[in-house]
Design a protein around this motif. Structure first.
Motif, PDB file in Angstrom:
ATOM      1  N   PHE A   1       2.757  -0.488   5.162  1.00 20.09           N
ATOM      2  CA  PHE A   1       2.274  -1.072   6.414  1.00 20.09           C
ATOM      3  C   PHE A   1       1.203  -0.200   7.072  1.00 20.09           C
ATOM      4  N   SER A   2       1.119   1.058   6.664  1.00 19.80           N
ATOM      5  CA  SER A   2       0.121   1.948   7.267  1.00 19.80           C
ATOM      6  C   SER A   2      -1.203   1.947   6.510  1.00 19.80           C
ATOM      7  N   ASP A   3      -1.279   1.202   5.405  1.00 20.62           N
ATOM      8  CA  ASP A   3      -2.497   1.185   4.598  1.00 20.62           C
ATOM      9  C   ASP A   3      -3.660   0.514   5.329  1.00 20.62           C
ATOM     10  N   ALA A   4      -4.855   1.022   5.046  1.00 22.78           N
ATOM     11  CA  ALA A   4      -6.085   0.434   5.580  1.00 22.78           C
ATOM     12  C   ALA A   4      -6.705  -0.501   4.547  1.00 22.78           C
ATOM     13  N   LEU A   5      -7.633  -1.312   5.003  1.00 26.65           N
ATOM     14  CA  LEU A   5      -8.311  -2.258   4.109  1.00 26.65           C
ATOM     15  C   LEU A   5      -8.978  -1.560   2.933  1.00 26.65           C
ATOM     16  N   SER A   6      -9.522  -0.386   3.182  1.00 24.86           N
ATOM     17  CA  SER A   6     -10.281   0.320   2.138  1.00 24.86           C
ATOM     18  C   SER A   6      -9.436   0.652   0.914  1.00 24.86           C
ATOM     19  N   ALA A   7      -8.114   0.633   1.050  1.00 24.55           N
ATOM     20  CA  ALA A   7      -7.234   0.910  -0.092  1.00 24.55           C
ATOM     21  C   ALA A   7      -7.209  -0.260  -1.072  1.00 24.55           C
ATOM     22  N   TYR A   8      -7.715  -1.433  -0.639  1.00 24.94           N
ATOM     23  CA  TYR A   8      -7.602  -2.629  -1.477  1.00 24.94           C
ATOM     24  C   TYR A   8      -8.917  -3.365  -1.692  1.00 24.94           C
ATOM     25  N   THR A   9      -9.911  -3.125  -0.847  1.00 21.82           N
ATOM     26  CA  THR A   9     -11.196  -3.817  -1.002  1.00 21.82           C
ATOM     27  C   THR A   9     -12.298  -2.989  -0.372  1.00 21.82           C
ATOM     28  N   ASP A  10     -13.459  -3.045  -0.964  1.00 24.14           N
ATOM     29  CA  ASP A  10     -14.621  -2.391  -0.370  1.00 24.14           C
ATOM     30  C   ASP A  10     -15.693  -3.412  -0.018  1.00 24.14           C
ATOM     31  N   GLY A  11     -15.300  -4.693  -0.048  1.00 21.31           N
ATOM     32  CA  GLY A  11     -16.255  -5.754   0.222  1.00 21.31           C
ATOM     33  C   GLY A  11     -16.172  -6.288   1.647  1.00 21.31           C
ATOM     34  N   LYS A  12     -17.110  -7.133   1.969  1.00 25.41           N
ATOM     35  CA  LYS A  12     -17.137  -7.784   3.274  1.00 25.41           C
ATOM     36  C   LYS A  12     -16.398  -9.114   3.263  1.00 25.41           C
ATOM     37  N   GLU A  13     -15.812  -9.429   2.093  1.00 21.54           N
ATOM     38  CA  GLU A  13     -15.120 -10.702   1.946  1.00 21.54           C
ATOM     39  C   GLU A  13     -13.986 -10.528   0.937  1.00 21.54           C
TER      40      GLU A  13
END
Length: 403
Positions: free
Chosen positions: A376-388
């Motif tokens: 639950f503490s993970d950020a988006l950057s851990a799973y995607t580097d895109g804008k979509e």
């Protein structure tokens, strides 16, 4: 020769309770009957539960009978105690008037306001708001049995917690509605959901006592799951008919994913498909039942929101679950790679709160571009580097997110 509409309603599973059934059956087969169905404007939208009596009204109109859709601008000021654990919050006259105007176009989706048996919308505020209470008591009080009212199902829950005198007046007010419609429009029948049985029966009995003439009551089955729970509740709340409260896509997905055992009943109650077609659609309880579910979802959305929205919702569902994100439902948010996934879930309204989002992630129910979110503490950057990216909640909800 036209079939008796009572047979149609019974075959499709609408009829739950009625009185003087043989007399009512004969009346519906011999002449065009004016009937009414009431809707209290307790919110600025109807929900999927209201569709059942509206569909019954539509079948009756198609069979030649005349519908009155009564909006309760007056009774909403009192509040229906039926199946309530507490007293309803009082609404201002301005709020009630606003709600009435918002639900009128929704009612028009189901019945026609043209032709010999054109429907009409009437507001009971027209007579209740100017009713002289002393005159009402003197003229009608003797016809209303307090003992009988106290045994009514609609009061049982409230009696345990404490029934206010305000709420106690709801049943007499609804009974008076029926009497006024009987006197002014020769209305002979009231229909509604089965949770309104006590109120509807009281109105028919009131007319028989006051006018010494026949009046009838009929309640429709509620939209329920196989274990008796009301259908139409989602994680976002009620399945509203207002597209701003529940999108056509949300409604499509809800009915696309009903239990196998509920599909046939929903098709009978919520669509105009012929019974032979429904029987054929539901003949198999294997993967072929998914075709019936898609048909159900499409027909319900078409009925409530129109064919264009049904086509769009179907295309979005196919894009989300059968490959290709071009037409998938989309949400745009302000975020960056450091934004927590829980904040994204709340921002796109897949979760109502961070705590709900946290529980969902801890249960393994969230994916970003098919990668399961681990913490639950993970950020988006851990799973995607895109804008979509595609955000999945469980197996049945997918959303394209644009940053």
């Amino acid at each position: 020769m036209k079939r008796n509409v009572f047979d149609i309603l019974e075959e499709r599973g609408f009829v739950k309770q009625t009185v003087y059934k043989d007399d009512l059956y004969k009346l519906l087969g011999e002449q065009s009957v004016t009937f009414y169905c009431g809707f209290d404007p307790t919110a600025d939208s109807l929900h999927i539960g209201h569709v059942i009596p509206l569909m019954a009204a539509a079948h009756m109109q198609r069979a030649g009978h005349k519908p009155i859709l009564l909006v309760g601008g007056g009774t909403a000021m009192v509040g229906d105690p039926s199946n309530r654990n507490d007293m309803r919050k009082m609404m201002t006259k301005e709020t009630i008037a606003h709600n009435v105007e918002r639900i009128k176009p929704q009612l028009a989706r189901f019945v026609s306001f043209e032709g010999e048996n054109a429907a009409r919308i009437i507001n009971n505020a027209d007579w209740l708001c100017n009713l002289n209470y002393i005159d009402f008591l003197r003229d009608y009080g003797a016809y209303l049995s307090v003992n009988k009212m106290l045994t009514a199902d609609c009061f049982k829950t409230r009696l345990e917690k404490g029934l206010s005198f305000l709420e106690f007046n709801y049943m007499p007010m609804q009974a008076y509605d029926f009497l006024r419609l009987f006197s002014d429009h020769d209305c002979r029948l009231e229909i509604g959901g089965n949770d309104q049985w006590s109120n509807i029966l009281a109105g028919a009995d009131f007319i028989r006592r006051v006018e010494h003439k026949d009046a009838y009551a009929l309640t429709c089955s509620l939209l329920e799951t196989k274990d008796g729970k009301k259908m139409g509740k989602t994680q976002k709340g009620a399945l509203w008919l207002d597209p701003d409260k529940a999108s056509p896509y949300d409604m499509y997905q809800y009915f696309r994913n009903v239990d196998d055992e509920e599909v046939e009943n929903c098709l009978k109650l919520l669509t105009f498909l012929e019974l032979d077609e429904i029987k054929e659609l539901c003949a198999h309880r294997d993967e072929r039942i998914n075709g019936a579910k898609r048909k159900l979802a499409y027909e319900v959305v078409k009925l409530i929101h129109g064919e264009a929205e049904a086509d769009k919702a179907m295309s979005q569902a196919q894009a989300a679950f059968e490959g290709g994100a071009a037409e998938m439902p989309t949400a745009e948010i302000s975020a960056d790679g450091a934004t927590a996934v829980v904040d994204v879930l709340v921002a796109v309204r897949l979760c109502a709160s961070k705590s709900e989002a946290r529980r969902l992630i801890e249960g393994g129910g969230v994916k970003i571009d098919d990668k399961k979110v681990e913490s639950f503490s993970d950020a988006l950057s851990a799973y995607t580097d895109g804008k979509e990216f595609v955000l999945a909640k469980g197996k049945k909800t997918k959303l394209k997110v644009k940053i």
